[in-house]
Design a protein around this motif. Structure first.
Motif, PDB file in Angstrom:
ATOM      1  N   ALA A   1       0.835  -1.200   0.000  1.00  0.00           N
ATOM      2  CA  ALA A   1       0.000   0.000   0.000  1.00  0.00           C
ATOM      3  C   ALA A   1       0.869   1.249   0.000  1.00  0.00           C
ATOM      4  O   ALA A   1       0.574   2.225  -0.710  1.00  0.00           O
ATOM      5  CB  ALA A   1      -0.921  -0.004   1.217  1.00  0.00           C
ATOM      6  N   TRP A   2       1.960   1.235   0.759  1.00  0.00           N
ATOM      7  CA  TRP A   2       2.866   2.370   0.789  1.00  0.00           C
ATOM      8  C   TRP A   2       3.502   2.599  -0.581  1.00  0.00           C
ATOM      9  O   TRP A   2       3.593   3.733  -1.046  1.00  0.00           O
ATOM     10  CB  TRP A   2       3.936   2.145   1.846  1.00  0.00           C
ATOM     11  CG  TRP A   2       4.954   3.257   1.917  1.00  0.00           C
ATOM     12  CD1 TRP A   2       4.779   4.494   2.439  1.00  0.00           C
ATOM     13  CD2 TRP A   2       6.286   3.221   1.427  1.00  0.00           C
ATOM     14  NE1 TRP A   2       5.929   5.227   2.308  1.00  0.00           N
ATOM     15  CE2 TRP A   2       6.869   4.467   1.686  1.00  0.00           C
ATOM     16  CE3 TRP A   2       7.046   2.246   0.793  1.00  0.00           C
ATOM     17  CZ2 TRP A   2       8.171   4.760   1.339  1.00  0.00           C
ATOM     18  CZ3 TRP A   2       8.339   2.548   0.450  1.00  0.00           C
ATOM     19  CH2 TRP A   2       8.884   3.788   0.712  1.00  0.00           C
ATOM     20  N   ARG A   3       3.913   1.508  -1.248  1.00  0.00           N
ATOM     21  CA  ARG A   3       4.500   1.642  -2.580  1.00  0.00           C
ATOM     22  C   ARG A   3       3.476   2.178  -3.583  1.00  0.00           C
ATOM     23  O   ARG A   3       3.808   2.992  -4.450  1.00  0.00           O
ATOM     24  CB  ARG A   3       5.043   0.296  -3.052  1.00  0.00           C
ATOM     25  CG  ARG A   3       6.300  -0.115  -2.299  1.00  0.00           C
ATOM     26  CD  ARG A   3       6.884  -1.384  -2.841  1.00  0.00           C
ATOM     27  NE  ARG A   3       7.333  -1.151  -4.206  1.00  0.00           N
ATOM     28  CZ  ARG A   3       7.442  -2.107  -5.123  1.00  0.00           C
ATOM     29  NH1 ARG A   3       7.127  -3.347  -4.818  1.00  0.00           N
ATOM     30  NH2 ARG A   3       7.864  -1.833  -6.328  1.00  0.00           N
ATOM     31  N   GLY A   4       2.236   1.735  -3.487  1.00  0.00           N
ATOM     32  CA  GLY A   4       1.196   2.241  -4.367  1.00  0.00           C
ATOM     33  C   GLY A   4       0.928   3.718  -4.133  1.00  0.00           C
ATOM     34  O   GLY A   4       0.732   4.488  -5.079  1.00  0.00           O
ATOM     35  N   TYR A   5       0.925   4.119  -2.877  1.00  0.00           N
ATOM     36  CA  TYR A   5       0.721   5.525  -2.528  1.00  0.00           C
ATOM     37  C   TYR A   5       1.850   6.381  -3.084  1.00  0.00           C
ATOM     38  O   TYR A   5       1.617   7.438  -3.661  1.00  0.00           O
ATOM     39  CB  TYR A   5       0.632   5.651  -1.000  1.00  0.00           C
ATOM     40  CG  TYR A   5       0.543   7.067  -0.503  1.00  0.00           C
ATOM     41  CD1 TYR A   5      -0.632   7.798  -0.635  1.00  0.00           C
ATOM     42  CD2 TYR A   5       1.638   7.672   0.103  1.00  0.00           C
ATOM     43  CE1 TYR A   5      -0.713   9.096  -0.180  1.00  0.00           C
ATOM     44  CE2 TYR A   5       1.566   8.973   0.558  1.00  0.00           C
ATOM     45  CZ  TYR A   5       0.389   9.680   0.428  1.00  0.00           C
ATOM     46  OH  TYR A   5       0.323  10.967   0.883  1.00  0.00           O
ATOM     47  N   ARG A   6       3.087   5.907  -2.926  1.00  0.00           N
ATOM     48  CA  ARG A   6       4.241   6.639  -3.431  1.00  0.00           C
ATOM     49  C   ARG A   6       4.205   6.747  -4.963  1.00  0.00           C
ATOM     50  O   ARG A   6       4.542   7.777  -5.528  1.00  0.00           O
ATOM     51  CB  ARG A   6       5.541   5.972  -2.981  1.00  0.00           C
ATOM     52  CG  ARG A   6       5.789   6.007  -1.497  1.00  0.00           C
ATOM     53  CD  ARG A   6       6.180   7.356  -1.053  1.00  0.00           C
ATOM     54  NE  ARG A   6       7.382   7.724  -1.795  1.00  0.00           N
ATOM     55  CZ  ARG A   6       8.273   8.585  -1.407  1.00  0.00           C
ATOM     56  NH1 ARG A   6       8.106   9.185  -0.260  1.00  0.00           N
ATOM     57  NH2 ARG A   6       9.323   8.877  -2.132  1.00  0.00           N
TER      58      ARG A   6
END
Length: 72
Positions: free
Chosen positions: A58-63
Motif C-alpha cells: 500500500a505504501w509503494r502504491g501511494y508513493r
C-alpha cells in the motif's frame, strides 16, 4: 525454482499488474479479504507477514500515485 528452470517448461505466466484487486466485484473482494483475515487469525505468524506485505504494498502504491501526480 525448479519448475521454471526445467527443460521444456516454456515461459512462466506473467505476473498480475497493480490495481487488479480493485477491478474485482465487491462480493469477490470481500471474500478474498475475509479468507486472508481468517488465515491470519488461524496462523498468526503468517498473518503478521501478510500484514507487513500489505502495508509495504500500500505504501509503494501511494508513493507511485504521488510520483505520477507530481509528474503530472
Amino acid at each position: 525454482m525448479w519448475w521454471v528452470r526445467r527443460p521444456g517448461a516454456g515461459r512462466p505466466a506473467p505476473l498480475v499488474g497493480r490495481g487488479q484487486f480493485r477491478k474485482l466485484s465487491q462480493p469477490v473482494g470481500f471474500a478474498i479479504v475475509l479468507v486472508a483475515v481468517a488465515i491470519g487469525w488461524l496462523a498468526p505468524l503468517f498473518g503478521l507477514s501478510l500484514l507487513a506485505f500489505l502495508l509495504v504494498d500500500a505504501w509503494r502504491g501511494y508513493r507511485a500515485a504521488q510520483r505520477e501526480a507530481a509528474a503530472g
